[in-house]
Scaffold this active site. Structure first.
Site, short mmCIF file in Angstrom:
data_model
loop_
_atom_site.label_atom_id
_atom_site.label_comp_id
_atom_site.label_asym_id
_atom_site.label_seq_id
_atom_site.Cartn_x
_atom_site.Cartn_y
_atom_site.Cartn_z
N CYS A 360 -32.77 -19.99 5.45
CA CYS A 360 -34.15 -20.43 5.22
C CYS A 360 -34.30 -21.48 4.11
O CYS A 360 -34.96 -22.51 4.33
CB CYS A 360 -35.04 -19.23 4.91
SG CYS A 360 -34.67 -17.75 5.84
N ARG A 389 -22.67 -12.06 4.08
CA ARG A 389 -23.34 -10.95 3.41
C ARG A 389 -22.35 -9.83 3.13
O ARG A 389 -21.54 -9.48 3.99
CB ARG A 389 -24.50 -10.42 4.29
CG ARG A 389 -25.56 -11.47 4.55
CD ARG A 389 -26.67 -10.95 5.43
NE ARG A 389 -27.58 -12.03 5.82
CZ ARG A 389 -28.58 -11.88 6.68
NH1 ARG A 389 -28.79 -10.70 7.24
NH2 ARG A 389 -29.35 -12.90 6.98
N GLN A 407 -26.07 -17.04 12.64
CA GLN A 407 -27.41 -16.74 13.13
C GLN A 407 -27.95 -17.91 13.95
O GLN A 407 -27.73 -19.07 13.62
CB GLN A 407 -28.36 -16.51 11.96
CG GLN A 407 -28.18 -15.19 11.24
CD GLN A 407 -29.24 -15.01 10.17
OE1 GLN A 407 -29.49 -15.90 9.39
NE2 GLN A 407 -29.87 -13.85 10.16
N ASP A 409 -30.77 -19.44 13.96
CA ASP A 409 -31.92 -19.47 13.06
C ASP A 409 -32.82 -20.66 13.35
O ASP A 409 -32.33 -21.75 13.65
CB ASP A 409 -31.41 -19.59 11.61
CG ASP A 409 -32.12 -18.63 10.68
OD1 ASP A 409 -33.16 -18.10 11.08
OD2 ASP A 409 -31.63 -18.44 9.56
N HIS A 411 -36.91 -22.40 12.13
CA HIS A 411 -38.13 -22.30 11.34
C HIS A 411 -39.15 -23.30 11.87
O HIS A 411 -38.81 -24.42 12.23
CB HIS A 411 -37.84 -22.56 9.86
CG HIS A 411 -36.97 -21.50 9.25
ND1 HIS A 411 -35.60 -21.59 9.26
CD2 HIS A 411 -37.27 -20.32 8.67
CE1 HIS A 411 -35.09 -20.51 8.68
NE2 HIS A 411 -36.08 -19.72 8.32
N LYS A 491 -44.89 -9.54 11.65
CA LYS A 491 -43.73 -9.94 12.45
C LYS A 491 -43.74 -9.27 13.82
O LYS A 491 -44.39 -8.24 14.03
CB LYS A 491 -42.42 -9.60 11.73
CG LYS A 491 -42.21 -8.11 11.48
CD LYS A 491 -40.85 -7.84 10.85
CE LYS A 491 -40.63 -6.35 10.65
NZ LYS A 491 -39.25 -6.04 10.21
N HIS A 537 -40.40 -17.82 10.62
CA HIS A 537 -38.97 -17.61 10.85
C HIS A 537 -38.81 -17.05 12.27
O HIS A 537 -39.63 -16.23 12.69
CB HIS A 537 -38.38 -16.56 9.90
CG HIS A 537 -38.59 -16.81 8.46
ND1 HIS A 537 -37.61 -17.34 7.65
CD2 HIS A 537 -39.65 -16.58 7.64
CE1 HIS A 537 -38.06 -17.42 6.41
NE2 HIS A 537 -39.29 -16.96 6.39
#
Length: 662
Positions: A360, A389, A407, A409, A411, A491, A537
């Protein structure tokens, strides 16, 4: 061409996830897959259960695949057995909870020095953690026999309310230090205790069956032993966690055990090794995935499809670094709220850098590179970004729980009045991508504002209504999780259902009111004033590693033709046809078909090996095929398909791939 009519319609030779075969044709069952503790919906039953679970390990040191069942109130109908859940059957929940207590009593009878900790019910049964010597499978048999004796005695379970001081005295008297910690975590009075006869007791809020005789000793099993750190802290004692499964009757247990065997057969770790798709190399470190050539081909196909679909839906693709200055993670708040999941910082030229746990902040920096006008919105950026992680070694589990993963990902930066349309667009994109891989059944949850949250009431209300409207407009049914949203915004979470009926969390869509403030991102509105954009997201597949693991288990390694790492294997009857086989493979490859030659064994063994490797198509070549410039085709699912010219074979494969039947 008649021979290949069904090839083009994919009726026989294309991989297809099938329904679970049952030991009894009169039985039919349906399971989702979770690995979370199941909490009852009745608040008065949650207090001690939650306090106990909060003291336990977040993950067992040796991961156990818990397989719960579908939440439904239905009983047997039309010859189908629908397994109950803790939510649908109060009696089942009581049985499982009592089994945990009976097991703890049995353990302390057999091993008097064992210290008890927690023993909750979970989705498919129960567990209990003990501070004691390591246990073996033979120990489980002894414990089961002792449990059977306790059940046969039909001892009553009696609830007692005591003061906190009285509870402390009793715990000290039996020297149970872990119970003292649990007592300290209980904030409400009075303290409740459950007795089994007058021989054993435990801190507990219930519920339980009336007597131990209510448990059917042929409807429960002790399944395994795992290590679990006390309170999930690797610096604290390693406990012995005994898992068990319990049901209302023997028929339910048999159905569950059959399902478990089918899930074991589909285990992506075993299939990944058998098909040479991926590995975890301990020399490199746990939780770090090595994609082998065949697995890498599947990943390449997934990524290409993902990128193509995103570009078609108006996304700009990004590539961003794997590390950044530590200050970036201070601004984002990750160092304050997520540090335990991040790797240690590294010093480079007197500056601290950090491996990224999220993508992000990088996408926000790309947004901030220039001033934006309201006319620029919506802005959609997407990246297949690898993140790192920290996970405890005991919690790592194949591709499902790793330390480095990619990911999908993305945005979206937009205006308030664009939220609904953007969310609807994400829902459409999500459906389109998931359908490509054979997932058409979903469980959708909408989570609303929690008690502690950032952002004012008005924007929360607008965003939540926009999410609801988008779901309603899409026509998807969904559950509302009141107060279950993230602190930074509402979400939508979507779970996909696989061929065994298991449900996997993959897709998520989250509105964020936090990071735009932290990074002070703005745009210029129609009045030439600076405003804060809305940030969304979203991920569709979640992570490529986990999604690949789900795909492997969904198809049991039998990937559909378009996704199979090797689509056709050419097999010579003897090595004298090897030269022609290489020509065939060359032509297949030049037409975009993934093919290889395999030789050096007798033909029956070559065919068996190809089937074991789950190759969709085999092209057999003998003297006749060489003379006629043809191949004899054999399908893994359709058997012998006949002899045909190379161009006909290629054309039929290309048509089948184009149609992408699943």
């Amino acid at each position: 061409m008649a021979t290949f009519h069904f090839l083009q319609s994919s009726a026989r030779f294309l991989s297809k996830p099938t329904s679970l075969p049952l030991p009894n044709p009169s039985l039919s069952l349906h399971f989702p897959l979770k690995r979370l503790v199941s909490f009852p919906k009745r608040p008065e039953l949650k207090r001690l259960h939650e306090a106990a679970v909060a003291t336990g390990s977040a993950q067992p040191a040796v991961d156990l695949q818990n397989v719960p069942v579908q939440d439904t109130q239905k009983q047997e109908q039309s010859g189908k057995l629908v397994l109950p859940t803790n939510d649908s059957s109060d009696e089942l929940l009581r049985i499982r909870h009592t089994c945990a207590h009976v097991m703890a009593m049995a353990v302390q009878k057999l091993y008097p020095d064992a210290k008890v900790t927690i023993g909750p019910w979970i989705d498919n049964g129960f567990y209990y953690d003990f501070d004691m010597e390591p246990l073996s499978d033979n120990d489980l048999k002894r414990i089961k026999k002792e449990m059977d004796r306790i059940i046969k005695r039909n001892l009553p379970l009696v609830r007692e309310e005591v003061s906190r001081d009285e509870a402390q005295k009793r715990i000290m008297a039996v020297n149970e230090p872990y119970k003292m910690e649990i007592l300290d975590s209980i904030k409400e009075d009075p303290i409740t205790i459950y007795h089994i006869g007058n021989e054993w007791w435990d801190l507990c809020a219930g519920p339980h069956v009336e007597t131990t005789g209510k448990i059917n000793n042929k409807a429960f099993q002790l399944e395994s032993v795992a290590g679990a750190y006390w309170r999930g802290d690797e610096k604290k004692p390693m406990l012995q966690r005994i898992y068990g499964t319990a049901w209302e009757n023997e028929e339910q247990l048999k159905a569950y055990l059959h399902f478990k065997e089918e899930a074991k057969r589909r285990d992506h770790r075993r299939i990944g090794q058998d098909l040479d798709l991926f590995s975890i190399q301990e020399e490199a470190g746990g939780g770090l995935v090595f994609w082998h050539p065949k697995g890498a081909i599947v990943r390449h196909i997934i990524e290409d499809s993902w990128r193509k679909t995103h570009i078609e839906h108006g996304y700009d693709l990004l590539f961003t670094p794997h590390v950044a200055r530590a200050d970036l993670w201070k601004i984002s708040g990750h160092l304050d709220f997520y540090k335990e999941n991040m790797y240690d910082q590294m010093e480079i030229e007197d500056e601290l850098y950090q491996l990224r746990p999220m993508n992000c902040p990088y996408h926000i920096l790309v947004y901030k590179r220039k001033l934006h006008s309201y006319r620029d919105f919506p802005i959609r950026v997407a990246e297949l970004g690898t993140v790192y992680r920290y996970e405890l070694s005991g919690s790592l589990h194949g591709l499902f729980r790793v330390r480095g993963f990619t990911q999908d990902d993305a945005h979206i930066f937009c205006l308030e009045d664009q939220i609904k349309d953007e969310i609807r667009g994400v829902l459409d994109l999500t459906e389109e991508i998931l359908l490509q891989f054979g997932f058409s059944k979903y469980e959708v949850n909408l989570s609303t504002r929690p008690e502690k949250a950032v952002g004012d009431d008005d924007i929360w209300e607008k965003a939540t209504v926009a999410l609801k409207d988008a779901l309603d407009d899409k026509g998807w049914s969904y559950q509302i999780d009141e107060g279950g949203g993230a602190f930074y915004g509402p979400k939508i979470d979507l779970k996909i259902e696989d061929s065994l009926g298991r449900k996997w969390q993959c897709s998520t869509i989250q509105v964020d009111f936090n990071l735009p403030n932290r990074f002070d991102i703005t745009y210029v509105d129609s009045n030439s004033e600076k405003r804060r954009p809305i940030m969304i997201h979203r991920a569709v597949l979640g992570s490529l590693e986990r999604f690949f693991g789900v795909l492997i288990e969904h198809y049991a390694g039998d990937f559909p033709l378009w996704l199979a790492p090797i689509q056709a294997r050419v097999l010579p009857v003897t090595d004298t046809q090897l030269g022609y086989c290489n020509e065939v493979v060359g032509k297949l490859k030049s037409n975009g078909i993934r093919a290889e030659v395999c030789h050096g064994e007798r033909l029956p063994k070559l065919i068996r090996n190809a089937e074991k490797q789950k190759i969709p198509l085999m092209a057999v070549v003998g003297l006749k095929e060489v003379e006629t410039h043809s191949v004899t085709v054999r399908s893994r699912f359709g058997g012998e398909l006949g002899t045909m010219k190379i161009d006909e074979f290629i054309s039929s494969i290309q048509q089948a791939i184009k149609n992408r039947p699943l």
